[in-house]
Design an enzyme around this catalytic site. Structure first.
Site, PDB file in Angstrom:
ATOM      1  N   CYS A   2       0.843  -1.185   0.000  1.00 32.95           N
ATOM      2  CA  CYS A   2       0.000   0.000   0.000  1.00 32.95           C
ATOM      3  C   CYS A   2       0.884   1.242   0.000  1.00 32.95           C
ATOM      4  CB  CYS A   2      -0.951   0.078   1.182  1.00 32.95           C
ATOM      5  SG  CYS A   2      -2.110  -1.271   1.288  1.00 32.95           S
ATOM      6  N   ARG A  27       3.515  -0.428  -5.048  1.00 32.23           N
ATOM      7  CA  ARG A  27       3.238  -1.007  -3.727  1.00 32.23           C
ATOM      8  C   ARG A  27       1.898  -1.745  -3.677  1.00 32.23           C
ATOM      9  NH1 ARG A  27       5.109   1.302   1.088  1.00 32.23           N
ATOM     10  NH2 ARG A  27       7.206   2.049   0.763  1.00 32.23           N
ATOM     11  N   TRP A  75      -2.820  -2.739  -1.654  1.00 32.29           N
ATOM     12  CA  TRP A  75      -2.548  -4.162  -1.843  1.00 32.29           C
ATOM     13  C   TRP A  75      -3.358  -4.848  -0.755  1.00 32.29           C
ATOM     14  CZ3 TRP A  75      -0.567  -8.411   0.765  1.00 32.29           C
ATOM     15  CH2 TRP A  75      -0.217  -9.506  -0.043  1.00 32.29           C
ATOM     16  N   ASN A  99      -1.039   2.254   5.587  1.00 33.84           N
ATOM     17  CA  ASN A  99      -0.177   1.179   5.074  1.00 33.84           C
ATOM     18  C   ASN A  99       0.249   0.361   6.277  1.00 33.84           C
ATOM     19  OD1 ASN A  99       1.863  -0.407   3.924  1.00 33.84           O
ATOM     20  ND2 ASN A  99       3.368   1.233   4.080  1.00 33.84           N
ATOM     21  N   GLY A 100       0.003  -0.956   6.247  1.00 33.24           N
ATOM     22  CA  GLY A 100       0.373  -1.814   7.386  1.00 33.24           C
ATOM     23  C   GLY A 100      -0.806  -2.685   7.799  1.00 33.24           C
ATOM     24  N   GLU A 480      16.141 -18.186  -9.985  1.00 25.71           N
ATOM     25  CA  GLU A 480      15.732 -16.823 -10.342  1.00 25.71           C
ATOM     26  C   GLU A 480      14.998 -16.812 -11.690  1.00 25.71           C
ATOM     27  OE1 GLU A 480      15.306 -14.226  -8.841  1.00 25.71           O
ATOM     28  OE2 GLU A 480      15.423 -12.549 -10.228  1.00 25.71           O
ATOM     29  N   LYS A 484      11.241 -15.367 -11.925  1.00 25.86           N
ATOM     30  CA  LYS A 484      10.886 -14.246 -12.823  1.00 25.86           C
ATOM     31  C   LYS A 484       9.756 -14.663 -13.752  1.00 25.86           C
ATOM     32  CE  LYS A 484      12.383 -11.069 -11.517  1.00 25.86           C
ATOM     33  NZ  LYS A 484      13.033 -11.384 -10.329  1.00 25.86           N
ATOM     34  N   GLU A 487       6.435 -14.949 -11.876  1.00 24.60           N
ATOM     35  CA  GLU A 487       5.970 -13.646 -11.390  1.00 24.60           C
ATOM     36  C   GLU A 487       5.251 -12.854 -12.467  1.00 24.60           C
ATOM     37  OE1 GLU A 487       8.702 -11.536  -8.068  1.00 24.60           O
ATOM     38  OE2 GLU A 487       9.742 -11.955  -9.934  1.00 24.60           O
ATOM     39  N   HIS A 503      15.611 -37.057  -9.231  1.00 27.00           N
ATOM     40  CA  HIS A 503      14.951 -37.371  -7.963  1.00 27.00           C
ATOM     41  C   HIS A 503      13.543 -36.785  -7.902  1.00 27.00           C
ATOM     42  CE1 HIS A 503      18.661 -39.066  -6.561  1.00 27.00           C
ATOM     43  NE2 HIS A 503      19.302 -37.970  -6.920  1.00 27.00           N
ATOM     44  N   LYS A 603       5.673  -4.657  -4.743  1.00 27.31           N
ATOM     45  CA  LYS A 603       7.125  -4.589  -4.678  1.00 27.31           C
ATOM     46  C   LYS A 603       7.648  -4.570  -3.255  1.00 27.31           C
ATOM     47  CE  LYS A 603      11.075  -2.814  -6.869  1.00 27.31           C
ATOM     48  NZ  LYS A 603      11.409  -4.159  -7.314  1.00 27.31           N
TER      49      LYS A 603
HETATM   50  C1  G6P Z   1       8.582  -8.849  -3.246  1.00 25.06           C
HETATM   51  C2  G6P Z   1       9.038  -8.373  -4.604  1.00 25.06           C
HETATM   52  C3  G6P Z   1      10.325  -9.109  -5.009  1.00 25.06           C
HETATM   53  C4  G6P Z   1      11.376  -8.934  -3.940  1.00 25.06           C
HETATM   54  C5  G6P Z   1      10.871  -9.360  -2.557  1.00 25.06           C
HETATM   55  C6  G6P Z   1      11.827  -8.955  -1.450  1.00 25.06           C
HETATM   56  O1  G6P Z   1       8.162 -10.163  -3.334  1.00 25.06           O
HETATM   57  O2  G6P Z   1       8.034  -8.581  -5.568  1.00 25.06           O
HETATM   58  O3  G6P Z   1      10.797  -8.578  -6.233  1.00 25.06           O
HETATM   59  O4  G6P Z   1      12.491  -9.688  -4.278  1.00 25.06           O
HETATM   60  O5  G6P Z   1       9.627  -8.726  -2.267  1.00 25.06           O
HETATM   61  O6  G6P Z   1      11.858  -7.557  -1.381  1.00 25.06           O
HETATM   62  P1  G6P Z   1      13.063  -6.729  -0.798  1.00 25.06           P
HETATM   63  O7  G6P Z   1      12.645  -5.287  -0.939  1.00 25.06           O
HETATM   64  O8  G6P Z   1      13.197  -7.134   0.642  1.00 25.06           O
HETATM   65  O9  G6P Z   1      14.278  -7.068  -1.580  1.00 25.06           O
END
Ligand code: G6P
Length: 608
Positions: A2, A27, A75, A99-100, A480, A484, A487, A503, A603
């Site tokens: 948020c 956010r 969010w 926010n929170g 990763e 990606k 996501e 396995h 994010k």
């Molecule tokens: C969210 C984001 C990711 C990020 C993760 C950790 O899931 O979508 O892209 O890697 O948070 O965030 P940070 O700010 O702690 O790296």
């Protein structure tokens, strides 16, 4: 999660609120809303489900006037993404954005219900407005009402209040979630971060834990958790407009991928001594000779950066490394023996689980260190040593340049540790640093293969499931790549160590399930190629991402091949981040997905 914003402006607040929310949309984007107080003192609000553009459309038909206002991009945590649950929440003469999470909202709701006060939404936030409104009804001033309300709240919050009849007043409060106050010329602003306020002002004061700010156009009065008037430093935050705009790219993610040669160059120039002979990271007071164990903790992509770092620290510095996911580490009551340094990685520096894990380690670990992209963040401020990763503002929800900056900073730290621990001599260090310095050039070459990647990504996008395989230091990159892809394209993907294939995941292999194999020329190439053959023998199409040297021996039988420039083994994990990022980006584009704002994600994850 948020984003919140507040404006006490010279002109109409609504356009400024929307502009600021645009920069906070990373956010969350389940709904958006604003409230204003107009010249007659009337408090009114507009809210719309979905992305900010829906609110903008609504405001065209139902505009809001007034120079004072608050705004929110959501969010969802408590309650679905509906108009009723959208912020600002209003009760009587007060509106609030949050926010929170208010953890005791159920108890507070029950208490209000006993007085006949019912909530209209399913959110935790609405009780804040209801409590404040009740206090106003009882004859308290706005500031008294907010103070009395804050005393009742448990959990984490950044809050901003707006009051009917008060066109020159905002009250903001912070506990656990970041909040910045912006100073203009006869105007004042509030925002979840400095980026939100960048078009309005670069003069920023960050609130500290427990602070409350009473804001008018003349300035802000800040009170600490004990109600004492305090001075918080105002700083100039230079946010280069080019770094926070799309700079002609179609998406922030594309721009941030393309920026990597430049930002990695920044990291290398900042953290390698000018004569190229030593690492110059800001690690004062940390001596790797006195350490017997390094514990690395993070979430998401930052966690994957920690997994990659383990290979470097163990192999080159001979330092045992344990890697943990923050949400697990914080509750496991992990013993932290003497000689342990605990290191936390976070792009935002505000991820709730990572922050809690840091707090758990405080007083137990010899030292707490953080790798952060936002130097003013809570994690940076609360760790003993904070090392900025210097990626610049990262806006796209899927992390790209922050990941490679985390990796590069880690690589430098591992070399520094290796040198300090006597595992690397002066010449050896200089040679590795010279290899790292080649990265910006290698990355520019890697970016040039985008056309080839676009083609294969189109085909990959037709799959329902995709496997990513890598061995040794390529294993975290396989993770990763899978992360990606899921996501932003919503294709189910798994990353596996190539040796673990037989396995379990080999059962998934069929002609409709592509496997992406990350196999540069390294000490384990032959083994990875064998695993790749096992996939192809079962009819599985293989996309091989390799380098020119390995291609000759490895590529036979692959469905497709992407060839990167040959790179020193030490830097390969950083370079191989680029093709997996581009693959995910183009697969998502081919599927018409919203690359920068994937569904359900945010994010900055400031809730558990
Ligand atoms: C969210 C984001 C990711 C990020 C993760 C950790 O899931 O979508 O892209 O890697 O948070 O965030 P940070 O700010 O702690 O790296």
């Amino acid at each position: 999660m948020c984003g919140i914003v507040g404006v006490l402006g010279d002109h109409e607040a609504a356009p400024l609120l929307v502009e600021a929310l645009k920069r906070l949309e990373y956010r969350g984007y389940d709904s958006a809303g604003i409230a204003t107080v107009n010249e007659a003192g009337r408090l009114d609000r507009r809210r719309a489900v979905g992305k900010l553009v829906n609110l903008s459309d609504l405001l065209v038909h139902e505009p809001l006037s007034g120079r004072a206002g608050i705004g929110h991009t959501r969010w969802a945590t408590h309650g679905a993404a509906t108009r009723e649950n959208a912020h600002p929440h209003r009760a009587g003469r007060v509106a609030v954005v949050h926010n929170g999470i208010i953890e005791n909202f159920r108890a507070l709701r029950a208490e209000l219900a006993e007085d006949g006060i019912e909530a209209d939404s399913e959110t935790d936030t609405e009780v804040v407005a209801l409590l404040a409104a009740r206090h106003l009804e009882q004859g308290m001033t706005p500031d008294e009402a907010v103070t009395a309300t804050l005393e009742r709240l448990e959990g984490a919050f950044a809050l901003c209040f707006l009051f009917e009849g008060e066109g020159d007043l905002l009250i903001a409060a912070r506990k656990g979630s970041p909040l910045a106050i912006g100073h203009g010329e006869g105007e004042m602003f509030v925002g979840s971060d400095a980026i939100a306020l960048a078009p309005m002002t670069e003069r920023i004061t960050y609130l500290e834990e427990g602070d409350r700010a009473v804001i008018s156009r003349a300035g802000a009065q800040i009170f600490d958790a004990d109600g004492r008037r305090v001075n918080r430093e105002m700083r100039e935050v230079r946010l280069d407009a080019a770094r926070i705009g799309k700079a002609g790219y179609r998406h922030f993610m594309a721009k941030e991928i393309a920026e990597q040669p430049a930002v990695i160059g920044d990291v290398l120039s900042a953290y390698i001594a000018s004569d190229g002979s030593a690492v110059s990271l800001p690690l004062e007071g940390l001596d790797f000779r006195n350490i017997s164990r390094l514990t690395l903790v993070a979430c998401g992509t930052a966690h994957i950066a920690c997994l990659a770092a383990k290979y470097w620290f163990e192999r080159y510095a001979r330092l045992p490394v344990e890697v943990d996911i923050a949400s697990e580490f914080r509750y496991r009551e992990a013993p932290i023996p003497p000689g342990t340094v605990a290191l936390f990685v976070s792009q935002s520096g505000e991820t709730a689980d990572t922050l809690a894990a840091l707090r758990y380690a405080q007083g137990k670990a010899d030292k707490t260190v953080s790798l952060v992209n936002v130097p003013e963040s809570s994690i940076a401020r609360e760790s003993d040593i904070a090392v900025p990763i210097l990626a610049g503002a990262e806006i796209s929800v899927a992390s790209t340049k922050a990941f490679t900056c985390q990796l590069t900073t880690f690589a430098l730290m591992a070399l520094h540790a290796a040198r300090q621990r006597g595992e690397l001599d002066r010449a050896g260090l200089a040679a590795q640093l010279a290899d790292l310095r080649r990265l910006p050039g290698l990355m520019s070459h890697a970016l040039a293969i985008e056309d080839a990647l676009r083609e294969v990504a189109r085909e990959l996008a037709e799959a329902r499931d995709v496997l990513f395989l890598g061995r040794g230091q390529m294993y975290p990159l396989a993770l990763e790549g899978a992360l990606k892809l899921k996501e932003i394209s919503y294709i189910h993907a798994e990353g596996y160590p190539a040796g673990e294939l037989k396995h379990g995941p080999i059962a998934l292999i069929d002609k409709a399930t592509p496997t992406v194999v990350l196999a540069p020329h390294d000490g384990l190439l032959d083994k990875t190629v064998s695993n790749m053959q096992e996939v192809m023998a079962r009819g599985g199409p293989v996309l091989l991402i390799t380098d020119s040297r390995a291609a000759e021996s490895a590529a036979e039988g692959a469905w497709a091949q992407i060839t990167l420039p040959e790179a020193p083994e030490f830097v390969q994990p950083i370079l191989y981040a680029l093709p997996v990022q581009m693959l995910a980006y183009h697969a998502a584009l081919a599927l018409g997905k919203d690359v920068d704002q994937p569904r359900n994600l945010a994010k900055s994850v400031t809730v558990e």
